[in-house]
Enzyme design. Structure first.
Site, PDB file in Angstrom:
ATOM      1  N   CYS A   1     -48.660  -1.182 -25.074  1.00  0.00           N
ATOM      2  CA  CYS A   1     -47.968  -1.122 -26.355  1.00  0.00           C
ATOM      3  C   CYS A   1     -48.246  -2.432 -27.083  1.00  0.00           C
ATOM      4  O   CYS A   1     -48.071  -3.516 -26.522  1.00  0.00           O
ATOM      5  CB  CYS A   1     -46.468  -0.949 -26.128  1.00  0.00           C
TER       6      CYS A   1
ATOM      7  N   CYS B   1     -42.907   4.129 -27.147  1.00  0.00           N
ATOM      8  CA  CYS B   1     -42.889   3.211 -26.016  1.00  0.00           C
ATOM      9  C   CYS B   1     -41.495   3.269 -25.395  1.00  0.00           C
ATOM     10  O   CYS B   1     -40.493   3.140 -26.109  1.00  0.00           O
ATOM     11  CB  CYS B   1     -43.198   1.794 -26.490  1.00  0.00           C
TER      12      CYS B   1
ATOM     13  N   CYS C   1     -52.331  11.869 -28.518  1.00  0.00           N
ATOM     14  CA  CYS C   1     -53.139  11.428 -29.649  1.00  0.00           C
ATOM     15  C   CYS C   1     -52.466  10.181 -30.224  1.00  0.00           C
ATOM     16  O   CYS C   1     -51.380  10.277 -30.811  1.00  0.00           O
ATOM     17  CB  CYS C   1     -53.206  12.561 -30.675  1.00  0.00           C
TER      18      CYS C   1
END
Length: 183
Positions: free
Chosen positions: A99, A148, A171
């Site tokens: 992330c 996240c 995606c």
């Protein structure tokens, strides 16, 4: 008589389809491409070094200072970067995708594939606990957003049209990710 045979057959086929679908959700995501091979040591080390217990909570003002304008737009305002004009769509290097907001290891090159969509795509996260899936009803449709699990940032969406062994396509926005190549 035909209707009596058809109904039980339909029920049996429907149950088989649901059972097959359930198998993909039980996949151990902490394994590599086949769902059976263990992940390499460098991936396991990354998972062990970054715990989800270290939840990241910041104010929007703090996020504005930490992130670029484009990162803020995607990660915090749930925007989307342009297809084919991003950093990781064509990345073929072996490594880990984190992330971009909090450095949570979320995806690995082992599950990355070319979806042809223009965004980096994966069929599974490193671990189910590393991502959060949330219903997204924006843009007049129902989709599943990927966030996240550590900081709540928007990473992308997941769709049920990916390759085996999961049948899923995560995606993702490149700007929402940091990539660290295998050392």
């Amino acid at each position: 008589m035909k209707a009596l045979i058809f109904i039980p057959l339909f029920v049996l086929l429907s149950q088989a389809a649901c059972t097959q679908q359930d198998k993909t959700t039980d996949l151990d995501y902490t394994t590599a491409t086949s769902g059976q091979e263990p992940l390499p040591d460098y991936v396991r080390q990354a998972l062990n070094s970054e715990t989800l217990a270290d939840t990241v909570a910041r104010t929007e003002e703090e996020w504005l200072k930490l992130l670029t304008k484009e990162e803020y737009y995607v990660l915090r305002e749930e925007g989307t970067e342009r297809a084919f004009a991003n950093e990781y769509n064509d990345n073929k290097k072996e490594g880990i995708y984190y992330c971009a907001a909090c450095h949570n290891p979320m995806f690995t090159s082992y599950t990355k594939f070319d979806s042809g969509t223009g965004w980096p795509s994966f069929y599974a996260p490193i671990s189910k606990e590393r991502v959060k899936e949330v219903e997204d009803r924006t843009m007049g449709m129902v989709r599943t957003e990927v966030e996240c699990a550590r900081c709540g940032s928007h990473i992308g969406h997941v769709f049920p049209d990916g390759p085996e062994p999961t049948g899923l396509r995560y995606c993702l926005n490149s700007v929402a990710l940091d990539f660290e190549p295998k050392k």
